[in-house]
Design a protein around this motif. Structure first.
Motif, PDB file in Angstrom:
ATOM      1  N   ARG A  26     -50.503 -28.448   3.343  1.00 46.38           N
ATOM      2  CA  ARG A  26     -51.090 -28.398   4.684  1.00 46.38           C
ATOM      3  C   ARG A  26     -50.487 -29.423   5.643  1.00 46.38           C
ATOM      4  N   GLU A  80     -50.411 -28.615   9.444  1.00 43.75           N
ATOM      5  CA  GLU A  80     -51.768 -28.573   9.994  1.00 43.75           C
ATOM      6  C   GLU A  80     -52.353 -29.976  10.164  1.00 43.75           C
ATOM      7  N   ARG A 129     -61.160 -27.157  11.715  1.00 43.38           N
ATOM      8  CA  ARG A 129     -61.156 -27.370  10.266  1.00 43.38           C
ATOM      9  C   ARG A 129     -59.816 -26.963   9.685  1.00 43.38           C
ATOM     10  N   ALA A 147     -58.198 -25.458   6.348  1.00 44.54           N
ATOM     11  CA  ALA A 147     -58.645 -24.712   5.167  1.00 44.54           C
ATOM     12  C   ALA A 147     -58.351 -25.487   3.895  1.00 44.54           C
ATOM     13  N   THR A 148     -59.266 -25.400   2.948  1.00 43.23           N
ATOM     14  CA  THR A 148     -59.051 -26.038   1.653  1.00 43.23           C
ATOM     15  C   THR A 148     -58.183 -25.133   0.791  1.00 43.23           C
ATOM     16  N   ASP A 200     -57.417 -23.145  -2.732  1.00 48.06           N
ATOM     17  CA  ASP A 200     -58.223 -22.521  -3.796  1.00 48.06           C
ATOM     18  C   ASP A 200     -57.888 -23.106  -5.130  1.00 48.06           C
TER      19      ASP A 200
END
Length: 73
Positions: A49, A52, A68, A70-71, A73
């Motif tokens: 990330r 971002e 936010r 995103a986390t 998975d």
């Protein structure tokens, strides 16, 4: 990330009672606060990330909501 924070691009990590800063440019944590396992997990997430996180830092420094990220998975 916090508005009016100082220093280079970084974010704060909170894991239970342990807190740390992670610096995006140097890929370093403040020494001795998080377990190595948690640091490796965060590094993996940062690698996925990176763009971002840099975008969010620029927005926060301009007093704008970064939204936010995103986390994984």
């Amino acid at each position: 990330m916090y508005f009016e924070d100082h220093g280079g691009p970084h974010f704060h990590v909170i894991d239970g009672r342990r807190r740390d800063k992670f610096y995006l440019e140097t890929r370093e944590f403040e020494p001795g606060r998080l377990q190595h396992r948690k640091q490796r997990e965060i590094l993996r997430r940062v690698d996925a990330r990176d763009a971002e996180l840099h975008r969010a830092w620029r927005l926060v420094m301009d007093y704008k909501d970064p939204g936010r990220i995103a986390t994984l998975d």
